[in-house]
Write an enzyme that holds these catalytic residues in place. Structure first.
Site, PDB file in Angstrom:
ATOM      1  N   LEU A  60       0.877  -1.174   0.000  1.00 17.60           N
ATOM      2  CA  LEU A  60       0.000   0.000   0.000  1.00 17.60           C
ATOM      3  C   LEU A  60       0.909   1.217   0.000  1.00 17.60           C
ATOM      4  O   LEU A  60       1.991   1.185   0.595  1.00 17.60           O
ATOM      5  CB  LEU A  60      -0.878   0.033   1.249  1.00 17.60           C
ATOM      6  CG  LEU A  60      -1.972  -1.012   1.374  1.00 17.60           C
ATOM      7  CD1 LEU A  60      -2.614  -0.933   2.760  1.00 17.60           C
ATOM      8  CD2 LEU A  60      -3.022  -0.829   0.306  1.00 17.60           C
ATOM      9  N   ASP A  61       0.503   2.285  -0.641  1.00 17.75           N
ATOM     10  CA  ASP A  61       1.291   3.512  -0.640  1.00 17.75           C
ATOM     11  C   ASP A  61       1.443   4.037   0.788  1.00 17.75           C
ATOM     12  O   ASP A  61       0.592   3.801   1.650  1.00 17.75           O
ATOM     13  CB  ASP A  61       0.636   4.574  -1.513  1.00 17.75           C
ATOM     14  CG  ASP A  61       0.686   4.233  -2.994  1.00 17.75           C
ATOM     15  OD1 ASP A  61       1.554   3.407  -3.387  1.00 17.75           O
ATOM     16  OD2 ASP A  61      -0.120   4.782  -3.755  1.00 17.75           O
ATOM     17  N   GLN A  62       2.523   4.755   1.033  1.00 17.03           N
ATOM     18  CA  GLN A  62       2.822   5.250   2.371  1.00 17.03           C
ATOM     19  C   GLN A  62       1.685   6.076   2.977  1.00 17.03           C
ATOM     20  O   GLN A  62       1.358   5.896   4.150  1.00 17.03           O
ATOM     21  CB  GLN A  62       4.119   6.060   2.360  1.00 17.03           C
ATOM     22  CG  GLN A  62       4.553   6.495   3.742  1.00 17.03           C
ATOM     23  CD  GLN A  62       5.948   7.074   3.761  1.00 17.03           C
ATOM     24  OE1 GLN A  62       6.734   6.855   2.848  1.00 17.03           O
ATOM     25  NE2 GLN A  62       6.268   7.811   4.799  1.00 17.03           N
TER      26      GLN A  62
END
Length: 108
Positions: A60-62
């Site tokens: 998942l993106d940060q």
């Protein structure tokens, strides 16, 4: 900074809720990331076993909060990778909107 919350754990997989702002993995020394935090957690649980195996199954993106699945064994990593490649897993994204009435209603 919040830590990942363990949702489910067994000998093969670990499912965690990743807080927004924490990367799944990081190449920078000293940066807290989910993978490192979880390896430390597993090591503290069983220090006699050495460095624990933990494989990232998906990312998942940060800035995103959500559930992540990690494999705790090479066999589980291979099986989860196969399931992902064969589209037997599904990701669902939900968005939380605030002040929606400030925006035009004709946005698709």
């Amino acid at each position: 900074m919040k830590e990942p919350e363990i949702i489910y754990e067994d000998p093969d997989i670990l499912v965690v809720r990743k807080p927004a702002g924490i990367p799944v993995q990081s190449a920078r020394v000293g940066t807290k990331d989910c993978e490192s935090l979880l390896k430390n957690y597993l090591y503290r649980k069983n220090p006699d076993s050495g460095v624990p195996y933990l494989a990232v199954v998906h990312r998942l993106d940060q800035p995103v909060e959500g559930l992540l699945v990690f494999a705790r064994t090479p066999r589980a990593a291979a099986e989860l990778s196969r399931q992902s490649a064969e589209k037997q897993m599904e990701k669902t994204y939900l968005a939380v909107l605030c002040n929606v009435d400030k925006y035009p209603q004709n946005i698709p």
